[in-house]
Design an enzyme around this catalytic site. Structure first.
Site, PDB file in Angstrom:
ATOM      1  N   ARG A  16       0.830  -1.210   0.000  1.00  0.00           N
ATOM      2  CA  ARG A  16       0.000   0.000   0.000  1.00  0.00           C
ATOM      3  C   ARG A  16       0.865   1.260   0.000  1.00  0.00           C
ATOM      4  O   ARG A  16       0.576   2.215  -0.712  1.00  0.00           O
ATOM      5  CB  ARG A  16      -0.916   0.003   1.215  1.00  0.00           C
ATOM      6  CG  ARG A  16      -2.018  -1.016   1.124  1.00  0.00           C
ATOM      7  CD  ARG A  16      -2.891  -0.996   2.340  1.00  0.00           C
ATOM      8  NE  ARG A  16      -3.894  -2.046   2.277  1.00  0.00           N
ATOM      9  CZ  ARG A  16      -4.527  -2.526   3.317  1.00  0.00           C
ATOM     10  NH1 ARG A  16      -4.275  -2.059   4.525  1.00  0.00           N
ATOM     11  NH2 ARG A  16      -5.420  -3.480   3.175  1.00  0.00           N
ATOM     12  N   ARG A  89      20.211  -8.339   8.176  1.00  0.00           N
ATOM     13  CA  ARG A  89      19.640  -9.677   8.360  1.00  0.00           C
ATOM     14  C   ARG A  89      20.678 -10.707   8.758  1.00  0.00           C
ATOM     15  O   ARG A  89      20.336 -11.787   9.214  1.00  0.00           O
ATOM     16  CB  ARG A  89      18.947 -10.128   7.081  1.00  0.00           C
ATOM     17  CG  ARG A  89      19.909 -10.582   5.994  1.00  0.00           C
ATOM     18  CD  ARG A  89      19.229 -10.812   4.667  1.00  0.00           C
ATOM     19  NE  ARG A  89      20.044 -11.539   3.745  1.00  0.00           N
ATOM     20  CZ  ARG A  89      21.088 -11.077   3.083  1.00  0.00           C
ATOM     21  NH1 ARG A  89      21.470  -9.827   3.282  1.00  0.00           N
ATOM     22  NH2 ARG A  89      21.765 -11.826   2.252  1.00  0.00           N
TER      23      ARG A  89
END
Length: 118
Positions: A16, A89
């Site tokens: 979005r 990560r």
């Protein structure tokens, strides 16, 4: 399951935010990192659940639960680190991989003890 739902919701929010409609998987780099982090966590979830189940039944529930909680925490850190920066990560990735190997070891010890030593 709550972790997978959280990760999926983050992908929806990123879609979005950056106006990327399904089935597109490319676009803004932040969306791509969020999408990959969610996909990577989802890919390892069946392995984690299987090992957690076997180690919990055949080794020790408490030790297995502690390893499981640490794994979930490291995966959350992995997801959050990956969404900020691809290099973020790495440390949680290594920690979660190490915990999966610990669960493999616990499951193997438990299975061997159960089936070989009556």
């Amino acid at each position: 399951v709550l972790f997978l739902a959280y990760f999926a919701m983050q992908v929806i929010y990123a879609r979005r935010k950056y106006k990327i409609s399904p089935p597109e998987t490319t676009g803004h780099p932040e969306f791509e990192r969020t999408f990959r982090a969610q996909a990577n966590c989802s890919e390892y979830f069946p392995i984690f659940i299987s090992l957690l189940w076997v180690a919990g039944i055949f080794f020790h529930q408490g030790v297995t639960a502690a390893c499981g909680l640490l794994y979930l925490y490291s995966r959350l850190q992995y997801f959050q680190g990956y969404t900020r920066d691809a290099l973020g990560r790495l440390a949680p990735l290594y920690a979660s991989a190490w915990l999966l190997w610990v669960l493999v070891g616990l499951a193997l010890v438990g299975l061997l003890a159960h089936f070989l030593w009556p």
